[in-house]
Motif scaffolding. Structure first.
Motif, PDB file in Angstrom:
ATOM      1  N   LEU A   1       0.791  -1.231   0.000  1.00  0.00           N
ATOM      2  CA  LEU A   1       0.000   0.000   0.000  1.00  0.00           C
ATOM      3  C   LEU A   1       0.828   1.289   0.000  1.00  0.00           C
ATOM      4  CD1 LEU A   1      -2.794  -1.028   2.515  1.00  0.00           C
ATOM      5  CD2 LEU A   1      -2.839  -1.116   0.025  1.00  0.00           C
ATOM      6  N   ALA A   2       2.032   1.251   0.526  1.00  0.00           N
ATOM      7  CA  ALA A   2       2.847   2.465   0.666  1.00  0.00           C
ATOM      8  C   ALA A   2       3.089   3.201  -0.651  1.00  0.00           C
ATOM      9  CB  ALA A   2       4.166   2.148   1.357  1.00  0.00           C
ATOM     10  N   PRO A   3       3.383   2.522  -1.748  1.00  0.00           N
ATOM     11  CA  PRO A   3       3.625   3.271  -2.993  1.00  0.00           C
ATOM     12  C   PRO A   3       2.395   4.024  -3.508  1.00  0.00           C
ATOM     13  CG  PRO A   3       4.465   1.036  -3.182  1.00  0.00           C
ATOM     14  CD  PRO A   3       3.690   1.102  -1.916  1.00  0.00           C
ATOM     15  N   TYR A   4       1.204   3.607  -3.089  1.00  0.00           N
ATOM     16  CA  TYR A   4      -0.027   4.221  -3.583  1.00  0.00           C
ATOM     17  C   TYR A   4      -0.678   5.165  -2.576  1.00  0.00           C
ATOM     18  CZ  TYR A   4       0.676   0.314  -6.700  1.00  0.00           C
ATOM     19  OH  TYR A   4       1.238  -0.576  -7.573  1.00  0.00           O
TER      20      TYR A   4
ATOM     21  N   GLY B   1       8.315  15.596  10.641  1.00  0.00           N
ATOM     22  CA  GLY B   1       9.205  16.193   9.654  1.00  0.00           C
ATOM     23  C   GLY B   1       8.424  16.935   8.592  1.00  0.00           C
ATOM     24  N   ARG B   2       7.523  16.217   7.920  1.00  0.00           N
ATOM     25  CA  ARG B   2       6.660  16.786   6.879  1.00  0.00           C
ATOM     26  C   ARG B   2       5.327  16.059   6.919  1.00  0.00           C
ATOM     27  NH1 ARG B   2      10.565  15.854   1.873  1.00  0.00           N
ATOM     28  NH2 ARG B   2       8.996  14.275   1.601  1.00  0.00           N
ATOM     29  N   ILE B   3       4.330  16.693   6.314  1.00  0.00           N
ATOM     30  CA  ILE B   3       3.023  16.065   6.179  1.00  0.00           C
ATOM     31  C   ILE B   3       2.447  16.484   4.839  1.00  0.00           C
ATOM     32  CG2 ILE B   3       1.856  17.937   7.414  1.00  0.00           C
ATOM     33  CD1 ILE B   3      -0.079  15.777   8.548  1.00  0.00           C
ATOM     34  N   THR B   4       1.724  15.586   4.196  1.00  0.00           N
ATOM     35  CA  THR B   4       1.108  15.888   2.913  1.00  0.00           C
ATOM     36  C   THR B   4       0.093  17.011   3.083  1.00  0.00           C
ATOM     37  OG1 THR B   4       1.308  13.549   2.342  1.00  0.00           O
ATOM     38  CG2 THR B   4      -0.134  14.885   0.965  1.00  0.00           C
ATOM     39  N   GLU B   5       0.078  17.940   2.130  1.00  0.00           N
ATOM     40  CA  GLU B   5      -0.888  19.038   2.174  1.00  0.00           C
ATOM     41  C   GLU B   5      -2.317  18.505   2.122  1.00  0.00           C
ATOM     42  OE1 GLU B   5      -0.914  22.420   2.555  1.00  0.00           O
ATOM     43  OE2 GLU B   5       1.176  22.157   3.121  1.00  0.00           O
ATOM     44  N   ASN B   6      -3.212  19.219   2.781  1.00  0.00           N
ATOM     45  CA  ASN B   6      -4.651  18.930   2.791  1.00  0.00           C
ATOM     46  C   ASN B   6      -4.992  17.575   3.401  1.00  0.00           C
ATOM     47  OD1 ASN B   6      -5.150  21.422   1.530  1.00  0.00           O
ATOM     48  ND2 ASN B   6      -4.776  20.502  -0.480  1.00  0.00           N
ATOM     49  N   THR B   7      -4.179  17.108   4.333  1.00  0.00           N
ATOM     50  CA  THR B   7      -4.520  15.892   5.062  1.00  0.00           C
ATOM     51  C   THR B   7      -5.594  16.240   6.078  1.00  0.00           C
ATOM     52  OG1 THR B   7      -2.271  15.028   4.824  1.00  0.00           O
ATOM     53  CG2 THR B   7      -3.634  14.039   6.529  1.00  0.00           C
ATOM     54  N   ALA B   8      -6.695  15.538   6.035  1.00  0.00           N
ATOM     55  CA  ALA B   8      -7.811  15.811   6.954  1.00  0.00           C
ATOM     56  C   ALA B   8      -7.585  15.105   8.280  1.00  0.00           C
ATOM     57  CB  ALA B   8      -9.114  15.332   6.330  1.00  0.00           C
ATOM     58  N   GLN B   9      -8.276  15.587   9.313  1.00  0.00           N
ATOM     59  CA  GLN B   9      -8.207  14.939  10.618  1.00  0.00           C
ATOM     60  C   GLN B   9      -8.841  13.550  10.512  1.00  0.00           C
ATOM     61  OE1 GLN B   9     -10.276  16.985  13.768  1.00  0.00           O
ATOM     62  NE2 GLN B   9      -9.013  16.043  15.332  1.00  0.00           N
ATOM     63  N   TYR B  10      -8.253  12.573  11.185  1.00  0.00           N
ATOM     64  CA  TYR B  10      -8.684  11.175  11.206  1.00  0.00           C
ATOM     65  C   TYR B  10      -8.535  10.477   9.852  1.00  0.00           C
ATOM     66  CZ  TYR B  10     -10.616  12.885  15.558  1.00  0.00           C
ATOM     67  OH  TYR B  10     -10.771  13.483  16.776  1.00  0.00           O
ATOM     68  N   GLN B  11      -7.703  11.004   9.000  1.00  0.00           N
ATOM     69  CA  GLN B  11      -7.405  10.385   7.708  1.00  0.00           C
ATOM     70  C   GLN B  11      -6.297   9.359   7.900  1.00  0.00           C
ATOM     71  OE1 GLN B  11      -8.802  11.056   4.490  1.00  0.00           O
ATOM     72  NE2 GLN B  11      -7.679   9.172   4.138  1.00  0.00           N
ATOM     73  N   GLY B  12      -6.403   8.221   7.260  1.00  0.00           N
ATOM     74  CA  GLY B  12      -5.351   7.218   7.325  1.00  0.00           C
ATOM     75  C   GLY B  12      -4.107   7.703   6.596  1.00  0.00           C
ATOM     76  N   VAL B  13      -2.939   7.504   7.186  1.00  0.00           N
ATOM     77  CA  VAL B  13      -1.688   7.961   6.591  1.00  0.00           C
ATOM     78  C   VAL B  13      -0.647   6.839   6.651  1.00  0.00           C
ATOM     79  CG1 VAL B  13      -2.036  10.401   7.136  1.00  0.00           C
ATOM     80  CG2 VAL B  13      -0.841   8.955   8.763  1.00  0.00           C
ATOM     81  N   VAL B  14       0.326   6.930   5.765  1.00  0.00           N
ATOM     82  CA  VAL B  14       1.492   6.050   5.820  1.00  0.00           C
ATOM     83  C   VAL B  14       2.636   6.869   6.412  1.00  0.00           C
ATOM     84  CG1 VAL B  14       3.157   4.711   4.489  1.00  0.00           C
ATOM     85  CG2 VAL B  14       0.752   4.662   3.866  1.00  0.00           C
ATOM     86  N   VAL B  15       3.304   6.325   7.397  1.00  0.00           N
ATOM     87  CA  VAL B  15       4.389   7.017   8.082  1.00  0.00           C
ATOM     88  C   VAL B  15       5.711   6.602   7.456  1.00  0.00           C
ATOM     89  CG1 VAL B  15       5.528   7.398  10.294  1.00  0.00           C
ATOM     90  CG2 VAL B  15       3.055   7.095  10.212  1.00  0.00           C
ATOM     91  N   TYR B  16       6.492   7.603   7.054  1.00  0.00           N
ATOM     92  CA  TYR B  16       7.792   7.392   6.414  1.00  0.00           C
ATOM     93  C   TYR B  16       8.895   7.996   7.276  1.00  0.00           C
ATOM     94  CZ  TYR B  16       5.762   6.210   1.832  1.00  0.00           C
ATOM     95  OH  TYR B  16       5.097   5.611   0.799  1.00  0.00           O
ATOM     96  N   SER B  17      10.110   7.470   7.095  1.00  0.00           N
ATOM     97  CA  SER B  17      11.279   8.141   7.656  1.00  0.00           C
ATOM     98  C   SER B  17      11.639   9.279   6.707  1.00  0.00           C
ATOM     99  CB  SER B  17      12.446   7.164   7.784  1.00  0.00           C
ATOM    100  OG  SER B  17      12.920   6.809   6.503  1.00  0.00           O
ATOM    101  N   MET B  18      12.533  10.150   7.102  1.00  0.00           N
ATOM    102  CA  MET B  18      12.946  11.257   6.235  1.00  0.00           C
ATOM    103  C   MET B  18      13.696  10.746   4.998  1.00  0.00           C
ATOM    104  SD  MET B  18      11.616  13.906   7.461  1.00  0.00           S
ATOM    105  CE  MET B  18      12.371  15.359   6.809  1.00  0.00           C
ATOM    106  N   ALA B  19      14.156   9.497   5.044  1.00  0.00           N
ATOM    107  CA  ALA B  19      14.832   8.887   3.896  1.00  0.00           C
ATOM    108  C   ALA B  19      13.848   8.141   2.998  1.00  0.00           C
ATOM    109  CB  ALA B  19      15.921   7.937   4.381  1.00  0.00           C
ATOM    110  N   ASP B  20      12.553   8.408   3.140  1.00  0.00           N
ATOM    111  CA  ASP B  20      11.476   7.795   2.349  1.00  0.00           C
ATOM    112  C   ASP B  20      11.393   6.282   2.495  1.00  0.00           C
ATOM    113  OD1 ASP B  20      10.251  10.071   1.361  1.00  0.00           O
ATOM    114  OD2 ASP B  20      11.568  10.183  -0.384  1.00  0.00           O
ATOM    115  N   VAL B  21      11.661   5.776   3.687  1.00  0.00           N
ATOM    116  CA  VAL B  21      11.479   4.363   3.986  1.00  0.00           C
ATOM    117  C   VAL B  21      10.155   4.231   4.738  1.00  0.00           C
ATOM    118  CG1 VAL B  21      12.396   2.379   5.237  1.00  0.00           C
ATOM    119  CG2 VAL B  21      13.955   3.985   4.141  1.00  0.00           C
ATOM    120  N   PRO B  22       9.198   3.429   4.225  1.00  0.00           N
ATOM    121  CA  PRO B  22       7.924   3.285   4.934  1.00  0.00           C
ATOM    122  C   PRO B  22       8.112   2.570   6.264  1.00  0.00           C
ATOM    123  CG  PRO B  22       7.956   1.924   2.942  1.00  0.00           C
ATOM    124  CD  PRO B  22       9.240   2.680   2.974  1.00  0.00           C
TER     125      PRO B  22
END
Length: 133
Positions: free
Chosen positions: A42-45, A72-93
């Motif tokens: 799921l992480a790539p999508y 570190g960063r968060i995707t723009e327009n992420t809504a509250q209670y939205q499912g997210v994938v957590v990455y390291s700063m080196a883009d490792v899921p």
């Protein structure tokens, strides 16, 4: 994979329980909880992503929530209670979570506020290796 599918055809349908990768389980309240095994698929999508600072990676991998100070960063327009994938700063899921605050709220909250609720992480392989299916 097709190799596993071909092997499964030799098992009678009545005896076959499941086939493939387990993406999660249903809770007793009939809610679906994603498992860490689904992360690679799921992480790539992922539409909504959160990157954690190197100092907070270990805390997240121990099963803790992500604080604003570790964000570190968060995707723009992420809504509250939205499912997210957590990455390291080196883009490792690293795992899955649920946004506790929207992107706009994250800018205003204090550093000790929770911004992502922990749901699953790759550290579960070590913590729950006996019960992970």
């Amino acid at each position: 994979s097709e190799k596993v599918l071909k092997v499964a055809t030799s098992i009678p349908r009545d005896n076959l329980v499941s086939l493939g990768t387990c993406f999660g389980k249903f809770t007793k309240s009939q809610k679906f909880r994603l498992s860490v095994m689904a992360l690679d698929f799921l992480a790539p999508y992922a539409k909504y992503k959160v990157w954690v600072k190197p100092g907070s990676e270990q805390s997240f991998l121990y099963g803790n929530h992500v604080l604003k100070s570790g964000l570190g960063r968060i995707t723009e327009n992420t809504a509250q209670y939205q499912g997210v994938v957590v990455y390291s700063m080196a883009d490792v899921p690293l795992g899955f979570g649920v946004a506790a605050k929207s992107t706009q709220e994250c800018r205003k909250v204090d550093p000790m506020a929770i911004v992502v609720f922990h749901q699953a992480d790759v550290g579960e392989y070590v913590r729950n290796e006996d019960t992970l299916t």
